[in-house]
Motif scaffolding. Structure first.
Motif, PDB file in Angstrom:
ATOM      1  N   GLU A   1      49.222  52.623  37.641  1.00 55.00           N
ATOM      2  CA  GLU A   1      49.152  51.713  38.775  1.00 55.00           C
ATOM      3  C   GLU A   1      47.914  51.999  39.609  1.00 55.00           C
TER       4      GLU A   1
ATOM      5  N   ARG B   1      50.690  47.335  38.729  1.00 55.83           N
ATOM      6  CA  ARG B   1      51.306  48.332  37.836  1.00 55.83           C
ATOM      7  C   ARG B   1      51.409  47.759  36.436  1.00 55.83           C
TER       8      ARG B   1
ATOM      9  N   VAL C   1      49.723  46.525  45.004  1.00 52.16           N
ATOM     10  CA  VAL C   1      49.770  47.531  43.949  1.00 52.16           C
ATOM     11  C   VAL C   1      49.928  46.793  42.626  1.00 52.16           C
TER      12      VAL C   1
ATOM     13  N   ARG D   1      55.283  39.043  37.916  1.00 50.98           N
ATOM     14  CA  ARG D   1      55.340  39.881  36.719  1.00 50.98           C
ATOM     15  C   ARG D   1      55.134  39.050  35.456  1.00 50.98           C
TER      16      ARG D   1
ATOM     17  N   SER E   1      46.187  50.871  43.579  1.00 53.86           N
ATOM     18  CA  SER E   1      46.297  50.182  44.862  1.00 53.86           C
ATOM     19  C   SER E   1      45.014  49.397  45.109  1.00 53.86           C
TER      20      SER E   1
END
Length: 223
Positions: free
Chosen positions: A13, A84, A82, A63, A15
């Motif tokens: 991940e 991921r 974030v 997602r 940021s």
């Protein structure tokens, strides 16, 4: 059908100082994807179409997932996010074993972060340097602070403002020579300036890498 039990699981991940909607656009829209994903070559647009359009399944507004059990998700607000990327699967015999897709994502998320935080202007054009060398020699290409993503990927911004990402087949701290590649991302350069940058990097790379090659696109797609 992909047997997920034989695949190495991973979770990476990063940021990003950018709002959720902007980041989601960057990972779903082909025109923005080519500003950070991979490197210039004749098949880049087809690769983006295959990975992010044809093969990706949107599970939710934040997602997307793929058949091998991997997924990419974006969480955040109007200011920070974030990103991921993870893959579910069985535990491999060696959790530190090399996985090309995992290491690719480590490098590409650095490139995404650079695009969204520094907002470079103009079309992205890249140099893709390949060959066998040690991590120490690869990192000697640029003086300055190198940041790590795992043991095999490192990145820095050179004095010209170009993003430089080094990725190795083995950990970069290993004393042994191994397959290594370097992606240099430039933005907004005209042909003459880009040719000068290419010559400069070729002169740096050839002396330190066996089988050194420099790949770039003569006519990259318009930005």
């Amino acid at each position: 059908m992909t047997d997920r039990r034989t695949l190495k699981p991973y979770a990476i991940e990063v940021s990003v100082l950018a709002g959720h909607d902007l980041v989601w656009e960057a990972v779903t829209q082909p025109a923005v994807l080519r500003q950070w994903f991979g490197w210039d070559y004749d098949g880049l647009d087809a690769e983006i179409q295959h990975i992010f359009v044809d093969e990706a399944t949107l599970w939710a507004p934040e997602r997307m997932g793929w058949a091998d059990g991997s997924f990419l998700e974006v969480q955040g607000d109007d200011d920070t996010s974030v990103v991921r990327v993870a893959r579910e699967g069985g535990a491999p015999a060696d959790p530190d074993s090399y996985d090309a897709i995992e290491e690719g994502w480590r490098a590409f998320l650095v490139q995404l972060q650079f695009l969204l935080e520094l907002r470079p202007k103009g079309r992205r054009r890249t140099l893709y340097l390949t060959g066998e060398t040690t991590g120490r020699q690869a990192l000697s290409l640029v003086d300055g602070e190198w940041r790590r993503s795992g043991s095999r990927v490192a990145w820095t911004i050179d004095p010209d403002g170009f993003l430089v990402v080094v990725a190795g087949r083995t950990p970069l701290d290993s004393p042994d020579a191994a397959a290594m590649h370097v992606v240099v991302s430039t933005y907004g350069l005209d042909d003459t300036t880009f040719d000068g940058v290419r010559e400069t990097w070729a002169k740096r790379w050839v002396p330190v890498a066996d089988g050194a090659q420099v790949t770039y696109a003569e006519r990259p797609a318009p930005g």
